[in-house]
Scaffold this motif. Structure first.
Motif, PDB file in Angstrom:
ATOM      1  N   THR A 176       0.831  -1.206   0.000  1.00 31.65           N
ATOM      2  CA  THR A 176       0.000   0.000   0.000  1.00 31.65           C
ATOM      3  C   THR A 176       0.863   1.251   0.000  1.00 31.65           C
ATOM      4  O   THR A 176       1.814   1.350   0.784  1.00 31.65           O
ATOM      5  CB  THR A 176      -0.906   0.022   1.246  1.00 31.65           C
ATOM      6  N   ALA A 177       0.527   2.195  -0.846  1.00 34.81           N
ATOM      7  CA  ALA A 177       1.170   3.508  -0.838  1.00 34.81           C
ATOM      8  C   ALA A 177       0.202   4.536  -1.408  1.00 34.81           C
ATOM      9  O   ALA A 177      -0.682   4.210  -2.214  1.00 34.81           O
ATOM     10  CB  ALA A 177       2.464   3.501  -1.648  1.00 34.81           C
ATOM     11  N   VAL A 178       0.370   5.762  -0.972  1.00 34.17           N
ATOM     12  CA  VAL A 178      -0.358   6.897  -1.531  1.00 34.17           C
ATOM     13  C   VAL A 178       0.660   8.007  -1.744  1.00 34.17           C
ATOM     14  O   VAL A 178       1.360   8.393  -0.804  1.00 34.17           O
ATOM     15  CB  VAL A 178      -1.489   7.388  -0.601  1.00 34.17           C
ATOM     16  N   ILE A 179       0.762   8.488  -2.958  1.00 30.99           N
ATOM     17  CA  ILE A 179       1.717   9.553  -3.280  1.00 30.99           C
ATOM     18  C   ILE A 179       0.917  10.741  -3.802  1.00 30.99           C
ATOM     19  O   ILE A 179       0.325  10.690  -4.878  1.00 30.99           O
ATOM     20  CB  ILE A 179       2.731   9.110  -4.350  1.00 30.99           C
ATOM     21  N   GLY A 180       0.880  11.810  -3.013  1.00 28.62           N
ATOM     22  CA  GLY A 180       0.140  13.004  -3.431  1.00 28.62           C
ATOM     23  C   GLY A 180      -1.330  12.722  -3.708  1.00 28.62           C
ATOM     24  O   GLY A 180      -1.915  13.315  -4.609  1.00 28.62           O
ATOM     25  N   GLY A 181      -1.909  11.821  -2.932  1.00 31.47           N
ATOM     26  CA  GLY A 181      -3.314  11.488  -3.114  1.00 31.47           C
ATOM     27  C   GLY A 181      -3.591  10.386  -4.108  1.00 31.47           C
ATOM     28  O   GLY A 181      -4.734   9.968  -4.275  1.00 31.47           O
ATOM     29  N   VAL A 182      -2.555   9.887  -4.796  1.00 36.06           N
ATOM     30  CA  VAL A 182      -2.718   8.805  -5.777  1.00 36.06           C
ATOM     31  C   VAL A 182      -2.350   7.483  -5.128  1.00 36.06           C
ATOM     32  O   VAL A 182      -1.222   7.308  -4.655  1.00 36.06           O
ATOM     33  CB  VAL A 182      -1.843   9.052  -7.023  1.00 36.06           C
ATOM     34  N   GLY A 183      -3.291   6.545  -5.096  1.00 36.97           N
ATOM     35  CA  GLY A 183      -3.066   5.266  -4.459  1.00 36.97           C
ATOM     36  C   GLY A 183      -2.309   4.295  -5.347  1.00 36.97           C
ATOM     37  O   GLY A 183      -2.503   4.250  -6.563  1.00 36.97           O
ATOM     38  N   LEU A 184      -1.417   3.519  -4.739  1.00 40.36           N
ATOM     39  CA  LEU A 184      -0.674   2.468  -5.433  1.00 40.36           C
ATOM     40  C   LEU A 184      -0.859   1.172  -4.655  1.00 40.36           C
ATOM     41  O   LEU A 184      -0.896   1.163  -3.423  1.00 40.36           O
ATOM     42  CB  LEU A 184       0.814   2.812  -5.512  1.00 40.36           C
ATOM     43  N   GLY A 185      -0.936   0.052  -5.365  1.00 38.55           N
ATOM     44  CA  GLY A 185      -1.157  -1.219  -4.697  1.00 38.55           C
ATOM     45  C   GLY A 185      -2.558  -1.274  -4.135  1.00 38.55           C
ATOM     46  O   GLY A 185      -3.530  -0.837  -4.755  1.00 38.55           O
ATOM     47  N   PHE A 186      -2.680  -1.818  -2.925  1.00 42.14           N
ATOM     48  CA  PHE A 186      -3.969  -1.899  -2.241  1.00 42.14           C
ATOM     49  C   PHE A 186      -4.171  -0.614  -1.443  1.00 42.14           C
ATOM     50  O   PHE A 186      -3.826  -0.533  -0.265  1.00 42.14           O
ATOM     51  CB  PHE A 186      -4.007  -3.102  -1.301  1.00 42.14           C
ATOM     52  N   ALA A 187      -4.711   0.397  -2.067  1.00 35.67           N
ATOM     53  CA  ALA A 187      -4.936   1.677  -1.396  1.00 35.67           C
ATOM     54  C   ALA A 187      -6.420   2.010  -1.426  1.00 35.67           C
ATOM     55  O   ALA A 187      -7.149   1.600  -2.326  1.00 35.67           O
ATOM     56  CB  ALA A 187      -4.143   2.789  -2.074  1.00 35.67           C
ATOM     57  N   ASN A 188      -6.846   2.767  -0.435  1.00 36.54           N
ATOM     58  CA  ASN A 188      -8.255   3.147  -0.336  1.00 36.54           C
ATOM     59  C   ASN A 188      -8.489   4.541  -0.891  1.00 36.54           C
ATOM     60  O   ASN A 188      -7.574   5.361  -0.996  1.00 36.54           O
ATOM     61  CB  ASN A 188      -8.711   3.087   1.113  1.00 36.54           C
ATOM     62  N   ALA A 189      -9.734   4.804  -1.256  1.00 35.63           N
ATOM     63  CA  ALA A 189     -10.134   6.120  -1.754  1.00 35.63           C
ATOM     64  C   ALA A 189     -10.437   7.013  -0.556  1.00 35.63           C
ATOM     65  O   ALA A 189     -11.515   6.942   0.031  1.00 35.63           O
ATOM     66  CB  ALA A 189     -11.359   5.995  -2.657  1.00 35.63           C
ATOM     67  N   VAL A 190      -9.466   7.824  -0.166  1.00 31.05           N
ATOM     68  CA  VAL A 190      -9.630   8.708   0.984  1.00 31.05           C
ATOM     69  C   VAL A 190      -9.485  10.155   0.535  1.00 31.05           C
ATOM     70  O   VAL A 190      -8.830  10.461  -0.458  1.00 31.05           O
ATOM     71  CB  VAL A 190      -8.596   8.390   2.091  1.00 31.05           C
ATOM     72  N   ARG A 191     -10.094  11.031   1.285  1.00 24.32           N
ATOM     73  CA  ARG A 191     -10.028  12.461   0.953  1.00 24.32           C
ATOM     74  C   ARG A 191      -8.613  12.991   1.188  1.00 24.32           C
ATOM     75  O   ARG A 191      -7.882  12.478   2.049  1.00 24.32           O
ATOM     76  CB  ARG A 191     -11.035  13.230   1.796  1.00 24.32           C
ATOM     77  N   LEU A 212      -9.312   7.657   9.656  1.00 26.64           N
ATOM     78  CA  LEU A 212      -9.163   9.108   9.528  1.00 26.64           C
ATOM     79  C   LEU A 212     -10.200   9.677   8.564  1.00 26.64           C
ATOM     80  O   LEU A 212     -10.817  10.723   8.826  1.00 26.64           O
ATOM     81  CB  LEU A 212      -7.750   9.448   9.055  1.00 26.64           C
ATOM     82  N   ASP A 213     -10.404   8.989   7.440  1.00 30.39           N
ATOM     83  CA  ASP A 213     -11.395   9.440   6.474  1.00 30.39           C
ATOM     84  C   ASP A 213     -12.792   9.441   7.086  1.00 30.39           C
ATOM     85  O   ASP A 213     -13.578  10.381   6.880  1.00 30.39           O
ATOM     86  CB  ASP A 213     -11.363   8.548   5.236  1.00 30.39           C
ATOM     87  N   THR A 214     -13.116   8.413   7.852  1.00 28.73           N
ATOM     88  CA  THR A 214     -14.418   8.351   8.530  1.00 28.73           C
ATOM     89  C   THR A 214     -14.593   9.524   9.484  1.00 28.73           C
ATOM     90  O   THR A 214     -15.701  10.041   9.657  1.00 28.73           O
ATOM     91  CB  THR A 214     -14.541   7.015   9.292  1.00 28.73           C
ATOM     92  N   ALA A 215     -13.490   9.963  10.093  1.00 23.18           N
ATOM     93  CA  ALA A 215     -13.529  11.099  11.014  1.00 23.18           C
ATOM     94  C   ALA A 215     -13.471  12.440  10.296  1.00 23.18           C
ATOM     95  O   ALA A 215     -13.467  13.492  10.948  1.00 23.18           O
ATOM     96  CB  ALA A 215     -12.367  10.989  12.002  1.00 23.18           C
TER      97      ALA A 215
END
Length: 481
Positions: A176-191, A212-215
Motif C-alpha cells: 500500500t502507498a499513496v503519493i500526493g493522493g494517488v493510491g498504489l497497490g492496495f490503497a483506499n479512496a480517501v479524501r 481518519l477518512d471516517t472522522a
C-alpha cells in the motif's frame, strides 16, 4: 465425473491472471472444479486435496491445469477455452503514438523519458525483484517493491543503494502507498488532507487512513516501507528516509508511523530521529502494552484538535440462537489486522487465549501467497477454511477481515455473504464477526458491503480492534455487546 490434468513446463503467468482464468473456467456449464496455477508446493497440495492426481516432477516454474466436469463434453469445452483465456493480447497503441518497441525494464523506461526522481513500481516474482529494483535505482528512480518473498540481504542492499543516491525504497512486500493522493497497490479512496503515514504495515496503514477518512480527516501521503524495515537487520533505513522526506513537505502537518513491534534499538533510533523533525510525529507501534490502531488514530485526531467520532458498526440483521462460549477462530487477509486482533483477543481472553483452541491465521503470509494471488484478490483459501472452521463444533466465533480499495476483490461480499449465510444456517450457535476496512468512496462501497454482510448474519465493524474485542467477548462468555 471426468477429470483432466496437464503440466506445461516453463509456462509462467502471474497469479492474478491465473486466478481469473480459474474462476472463468469454474463458471462454465458442467465444470465442477477448475484450477490453473503455478505448481508451487501449496498449489499442488490444494490440487491433491481436491482429488486431482498431479504428475510427478511438476515444480514452481511449471503451469498446472486441472479441470473436473460432468461428462467429457464439459471438460473438453473448458480445455478448448483455456488457451484463449491465457493468451495475452497487447493493448493497441494510442492514436498518434509511434509503435516503438516498449522498454523492457524500469531503468530503460526512465532513461527514455529522461526524468529521474520518479517512482518505479516493481511487481514480479520475488526472486527477480532485486535486479529490477536495482536497475530502477541506478536510473535515479525511487522504488516501490510490491513483490514479496525477497531475501532479507537483498532488501538491505537495495536500501543501502537508495540511501547513497538520496532515494527511497518502499518494500519489499509494500502492498500500500499513496503519493500526493494517488493510491498504489492496495490503497483506499480517501479524501486529501494534512496527515501523512510512514507504514511498515500495509493493512495497518489502510485501517488508519480509513478511520481518519471516517472522522473527516484526509491523507496526503502513505509511504510503505515493508514489514521488515524496522527489524534489527534493516535498521529502519526506509523509515528514516521517509520521515525526512515528509518533514520537508510543507503540506504535511502531522506524520504517523504505523508498524508492528520494531526491534528495540531501531525503535529508539526512529524515535530519536522523529524528535529532531519540525513536523509532529505520532507512533502506532502495535505491541503487548501499546494502544490498538483505533486508539492511535484517536490520538492523531486529538493532536489535530478533532474529536473522534463513534465508529460505525452494523449489528447482524438476523440472530441465531444465543451463542455459547467456545473457540475463537480468526481468518485474516491482512497481516497487521491479524496481529492487532490477536493482541486484543489476548487481553480479553487472558491465559485462555493460548490454551482454549483459539487461533488466528494470516492468509496473506508469504507461505500462502507463494505462487498464488494475495487473499485480498483471491479469497479461495479463506473461504475453504471458513467452511471447515464452521463445521468444527469447538468453534464458537469466526472473526474475519474484509479489506476494500483499489486492487482488491471487486465485490468481496458477493462471495463472502453466501458463505456466511450457509455457515450460520448449519450452526445456530455460531457467530460471525467482520472487520470491514474501507471507505464509502472505495470502488466496492463500504456501506454496501456492510449491508450485504449484515443481511447474511454477520456483525460488522469498521474498527478492527472493536471487532476483535467483540468477538473475543463472545468467545469468552457468549455475551452480547
Amino acid at each position: 465425473m471426468n477429470s483432466w490434468v496437464e503440466v506445461r513446463s516453463g509456462a509462467y503467468r502471474d497469479s492474478v491472471t491465473l486466478m481469473r482464468v480459474s474462476r472463468t473456467l469454474a463458471e462454465r456449464d458442467g465444470v465442477t472444479a477448475a484450477m490453473v496455477a503455478m505448481a508451487t508446493e501449496l498449489n499442488l497440495d490444494l490440487l491433491t486435496q481436491q482429488g486431482f492426481a498431479v504428475p510427478a516432477g511438476a515444480g514452481p516454474n511449471d503451469l498446472v491445469v486441472a479441470i473436473r466436469g460432468v461428462g467429457e463434453a464439459a471438460v473438453d469445452g473448458a480445455r478448448r477455452a483455456l488457451d484463449g483465456l491465457l493468451a495475452e493480447v497487447p493493448a493497441p497503441a494510442a492514436p498518434g503514438i509511434a509503435e516503438t518497441e516498449p522498454p523492457r525494464t524500469a531503468g530503460a523506461a526512465a532513461r527514455r523519458l529522461g526524468e529521474p526522481g520518479g517512482l518505479a513500481l516493481v511487481s514480479v516474482p520475488g526472486r527477480y525483484a532485486f535486479v529490477e529494483a536495482m536497475d530502477a535505482l541506478t536510473a535515479g528512480l525511487n522504488v516501490m517493491v510490491f513483490s514479496d518473498n525477497v531475501p532479507l540481504h537483498q532488501e538491505v542492499a537495495l536500501k543501502e543503494a537508495a540511501g547513497r543516491r538520496g532515494l527511497i525504497v518502499m518494500g519489499p512486500d509494500c502492498g500500500t502507498a499513496v503519493i500526493g493522493g494517488v493510491g498504489l497497490g492496495f490503497a483506499n479512496a480517501v479524501r486529501p488532507g494534512p496527515v501523512s503515514l510512514v507504514a511498515a504495515s500495509g493493512t495497518g496503514a489502510q485501517q488508519m487512513m480509513c478511520l481518519l477518512d471516517t472522522a473527516g480527516v484526509g491523507v496526503r501521503h502513505v509511504l510503505g516501507v515493508g514489514g521488515r524495515d524496522l527489524s534489527a537487520e534493516v535498521s529502519g533505513r526506509s523509515t528514516l528516509a521517509a520521515l525526512a522526506a515528509l518533514d520537508a513537505d510543507p503540506a504535511t502537518e502531522l506524520i504517523a508511523v504505523v508498524t508492528k513491534p520494531p526491534a528495540p534499538r531501531v525503535a529508539d533510533l526512529v524515535h530519536s530521529a522523529a524528535r529532531r523533525l519540525d513536523t509532529p510525529v505520532r507512533f502506532a507501534m502495535l505491541g503487548e502494552d501499546s494502544a490498538d490502531l483505533t486508539a492511535s488514530t484517536e490520538e492523531v485526531l486529538t493532536t489535530l484538535g478533532r474529536a473522534a467520532p463513534r465508529w460505525p458498526s452494523w449489528p447482524a440483521d438476523r440472530r441465531t440462537a444465543r451463542p455459547r462460549p467456545g473457540a475463537l477462530r480468526g481468518l485474516f487477509a491482512g497481516g497487521t489486522l491479524c496481529a492487532e486482533a490477536a493482541l486484543v483477543a489476548r487481553r480479553v481472553l487472558g491465559p485462555a487465549f493460548g490454551s482454549g483452541g483459539h487461533r488466528l491465521i494470516d492468509f496473506g503470509d508469504d507461505g500462502y501467497t507463494r505462487g498464488r494471488a494475495h487473499p485480498l484478490i483471491d479469497p479461495t483459501l479463506r473461504l475453504e477454511r471458513l467452511a471447515a472452521e464452521a463445521a468444527d463444533p469447538a468453534c464458537a466465533v469466526l472473526l474475519l477481515d474484509v479489506v476494500l480499495g483499489y486492487g482488491a476483490e471487486p465485490d468481496p461480499a458477493a462471495l463472502l455473504a453466501p458463505a456466511v449465510e450457509s455457515a450460520l444456517e448449519r450452526r445456530d450457535d455460531l457467530r460471525i464477526v467482520v472487520s470491514l476496512c474501507g471507505t464509502p468512496a472505495d470502488p466496492q462501497d463500504r456501506d454496501r458491503q456492510a449491508a450485504a454482510l449484515r443481511a447474511a448474519g454477520a456483525d460488522v465493524f469498521v474498527s478492527n480492534a472493536a471487532a476483535a474485542r467483540y468477538a473475543a467477548g463472545l468467545a469468552r462468555n457468549g455475551g452480547g455487546r
